[in-house]
Scaffold this motif. Structure first.
Motif, PDB file in Angstrom:
ATOM      1  N   SER A 252       0.831  -1.204   0.000  1.00  0.00           N
ATOM      2  CA  SER A 252       0.000   0.000   0.000  1.00  0.00           C
ATOM      3  C   SER A 252       0.867   1.257   0.000  1.00  0.00           C
ATOM      4  CB  SER A 252      -0.966  -0.002   1.188  1.00  0.00           C
ATOM      5  OG  SER A 252      -0.300   0.202   2.412  1.00  0.00           O
TER       6      SER A 252
ATOM      7  N   PHE B 229      -5.152   4.727  -2.477  1.00  0.00           N
ATOM      8  CA  PHE B 229      -4.085   4.158  -1.661  1.00  0.00           C
ATOM      9  C   PHE B 229      -3.876   4.909  -0.355  1.00  0.00           C
ATOM     10  CE2 PHE B 229      -3.045   2.153  -5.719  1.00  0.00           C
ATOM     11  CZ  PHE B 229      -2.900   0.838  -5.289  1.00  0.00           C
TER      12      PHE B 229
ATOM     13  N   LEU C 104      -6.410   3.117   1.836  1.00  0.00           N
ATOM     14  CA  LEU C 104      -5.967   1.738   2.028  1.00  0.00           C
ATOM     15  C   LEU C 104      -4.734   1.678   2.922  1.00  0.00           C
ATOM     16  CD1 LEU C 104      -6.455  -1.204   1.207  1.00  0.00           C
ATOM     17  CD2 LEU C 104      -5.020  -0.792  -0.792  1.00  0.00           C
ATOM     18  N   HIS C 105      -3.778   2.543   2.654  1.00  0.00           N
ATOM     19  CA  HIS C 105      -2.553   2.557   3.452  1.00  0.00           C
ATOM     20  C   HIS C 105      -2.840   2.961   4.897  1.00  0.00           C
ATOM     21  CE1 HIS C 105       1.580   2.881   4.614  1.00  0.00           C
ATOM     22  NE2 HIS C 105       1.382   4.122   5.003  1.00  0.00           N
TER      23      HIS C 105
END
Length: 104
Positions: A17, A41, A44-45
């Motif tokens: 990620s 991202f 998500l990260h």
């Protein structure tokens, strides 16, 4: 054994990620083509970052890591891709898994 497996999965996922977020930031700030990578991202990260921290604390407790190993594990979440390096380092230093009991 379960705690280390979750730790390993989150360490790898967190690194991927990070990579996606870095590519997204390049596309947004350097090429000025899209913000989609940062949007996707980034979220998500963020979630995987928190999951990695929780997994690190879980495996540290279950495998009785020293405070230093635990702190290094937590700190590995900050620089990009360092969770991969730390996970490999820890995996090489784990005691050999005990053979599973034979089932009759």
């Amino acid at each position: 054994m379960q705690a280390f497996r979750v730790f390993r999965i989150t360490a790898i996922a967190e690194a991927f990620s990070w990579t996606g977020l870095l590519v997204g930031m390049y596309l947004k700030h350097v090429t000025h083509t899209t913000e989609a990578g940062v949007w996707l991202f980034g979220r998500l990260h963020g979630a995987l970052f928190v999951a990695y921290l929780v997994a690190t604390l879980w495996v540290a407790r279950s495998e009785r890591w020293s405070i230093w190993r635990t702190l290094f594990g937590l700190a590995a979440s900050i620089p990009p891709l360092t969770t991969l390096i730390f996970e490999r380092w820890v995996a090489k230093r784990r005691p050999a898994a005990e053979p599973a009991a034979a089932t009759a």
